[in-house]
Design a protein around this motif. Sequence first.
Motif, PDB file in Angstrom:
ATOM      1  N   ILE A  72      44.700  18.302 -39.367  1.00 50.20           N
ATOM      2  CA  ILE A  72      45.101  19.622 -39.859  1.00 50.20           C
ATOM      3  C   ILE A  72      45.574  19.523 -41.303  1.00 50.20           C
ATOM      4  CG2 ILE A  72      46.807  21.478 -39.595  1.00 50.20           C
ATOM      5  CD1 ILE A  72      44.452  21.593 -37.643  1.00 50.20           C
ATOM      6  N   VAL A 122      48.310  27.591 -40.806  1.00 54.75           N
ATOM      7  CA  VAL A 122      47.651  26.565 -41.612  1.00 54.75           C
ATOM      8  C   VAL A 122      47.599  27.065 -43.062  1.00 54.75           C
ATOM      9  CG1 VAL A 122      45.555  25.204 -41.988  1.00 54.75           C
ATOM     10  CG2 VAL A 122      46.289  25.729 -39.650  1.00 54.75           C
ATOM     11  N   THR A 142      46.740  27.095 -36.132  1.00 52.13           N
ATOM     12  CA  THR A 142      46.472  25.985 -35.223  1.00 52.13           C
ATOM     13  C   THR A 142      47.537  26.000 -34.140  1.00 52.13           C
ATOM     14  OG1 THR A 142      46.068  23.592 -35.085  1.00 52.13           O
ATOM     15  CG2 THR A 142      47.866  24.317 -36.521  1.00 52.13           C
ATOM     16  N   SER A 143      47.344  25.231 -33.095  1.00 52.28           N
ATOM     17  CA  SER A 143      48.361  25.175 -32.052  1.00 52.28           C
ATOM     18  C   SER A 143      49.578  24.417 -32.573  1.00 52.28           C
ATOM     19  CB  SER A 143      47.811  24.480 -30.806  1.00 52.28           C
ATOM     20  OG  SER A 143      47.572  23.104 -31.061  1.00 52.28           O
ATOM     21  N   ASN A 184      49.268  20.729 -32.389  1.00 50.67           N
ATOM     22  CA  ASN A 184      48.289  20.131 -33.293  1.00 50.67           C
ATOM     23  C   ASN A 184      48.716  20.182 -34.756  1.00 50.67           C
ATOM     24  OD1 ASN A 184      45.785  18.806 -33.502  1.00 50.67           O
ATOM     25  ND2 ASN A 184      44.740  20.694 -34.082  1.00 50.67           N
ATOM     26  N   ALA A 185      49.698  20.997 -35.066  1.00 50.51           N
ATOM     27  CA  ALA A 185      50.084  21.254 -36.458  1.00 50.51           C
ATOM     28  C   ALA A 185      50.426  20.006 -37.274  1.00 50.51           C
ATOM     29  CB  ALA A 185      51.247  22.244 -36.497  1.00 50.51           C
ATOM     30  N   ASP A 243      40.650  23.292 -32.768  1.00 47.22           N
ATOM     31  CA  ASP A 243      41.637  22.682 -33.657  1.00 47.22           C
ATOM     32  C   ASP A 243      42.307  23.722 -34.549  1.00 47.22           C
ATOM     33  OD1 ASP A 243      41.273  19.896 -32.908  1.00 47.22           O
ATOM     34  OD2 ASP A 243      39.281  20.088 -33.821  1.00 47.22           O
ATOM     35  N   ALA A 244      41.530  24.699 -34.994  1.00 42.01           N
ATOM     36  CA  ALA A 244      42.060  25.752 -35.858  1.00 42.01           C
ATOM     37  C   ALA A 244      41.141  26.952 -35.764  1.00 42.01           C
ATOM     38  CB  ALA A 244      42.162  25.276 -37.299  1.00 42.01           C
ATOM     39  N   LEU A 281      42.371  28.519 -28.774  1.00 38.64           N
ATOM     40  CA  LEU A 281      43.228  27.925 -29.791  1.00 38.64           C
ATOM     41  C   LEU A 281      44.550  27.463 -29.176  1.00 38.64           C
ATOM     42  CD1 LEU A 281      43.619  27.329 -32.825  1.00 38.64           C
ATOM     43  CD2 LEU A 281      44.577  29.633 -33.062  1.00 38.64           C
TER      44      LEU A 281
END
Length: 225
Positions: free
Chosen positions: A175, A41, A165-166, A169-170, A22-23, A16
């Motif tokens: 997402i 998330v 999530t990272s 990537n948020a 992705d999540a 992750l």
Amino acid sequence: VQLVLKRTYQEITSQLVSGLLDAAWICGYPFVAYRSELELVVVPIWRGTTTYQSYLIVAEGREASGIEDLRGGIHAFSDPDSNSGYLVTRALLAERGIKPQDFFQRTFFTYGHRNVVRAVAAGLAQSGSVDGYVWEVMTQTEPDLTRQTRPAWRSDWMGFPPVATSAANAPSEAIRRFRQALLSMPNDAIGRDVLNLLRLDGFTTAQVSLFDSIASRVALVRTQG
């Protein structure tokens, strides 16, 4: 959607953080430990709240009402990166200036909360650290197993294991859509079926402060080394 399953919490968390996933539905312990690299998330809602407890379980019929009653026995942990299945117990002992290896005769990791229950029920361990949500759900799905055990102690209420999530990537559209899909599950027939399977009410957004008590335990254990 591609579902990825791994054996340990560490495998999931490392993928992750690195962006290979992705999540993920992770534990509050790695979320706090990698706080600068992860973002919330959603958080599950169980029995109307976003919190859960850690249980110290023993065999049914054994007299025990706290961790002191477990001294000198064989203890089963779930995972070294689990809040309810390791950190809570580790912090309880740290408050007393003790480490697990100096308190229990022996400890081992089962790499699954259900396996902790199985170990205690089968007598492979005299006690175990387990996710209260998992134990309570198992009382409905596997009552013949859980009735061989009982909670000897329950922790305070803590932030429920989140979907994360990272940080990189948020902000992504993917997402955003994923979050919305989880939030709207109670409004969808298939979503309701999945929630019923998980015994969850739904998902919601939350503040990071929900995990402050877990962060305090992390800090306590780190000071002990």
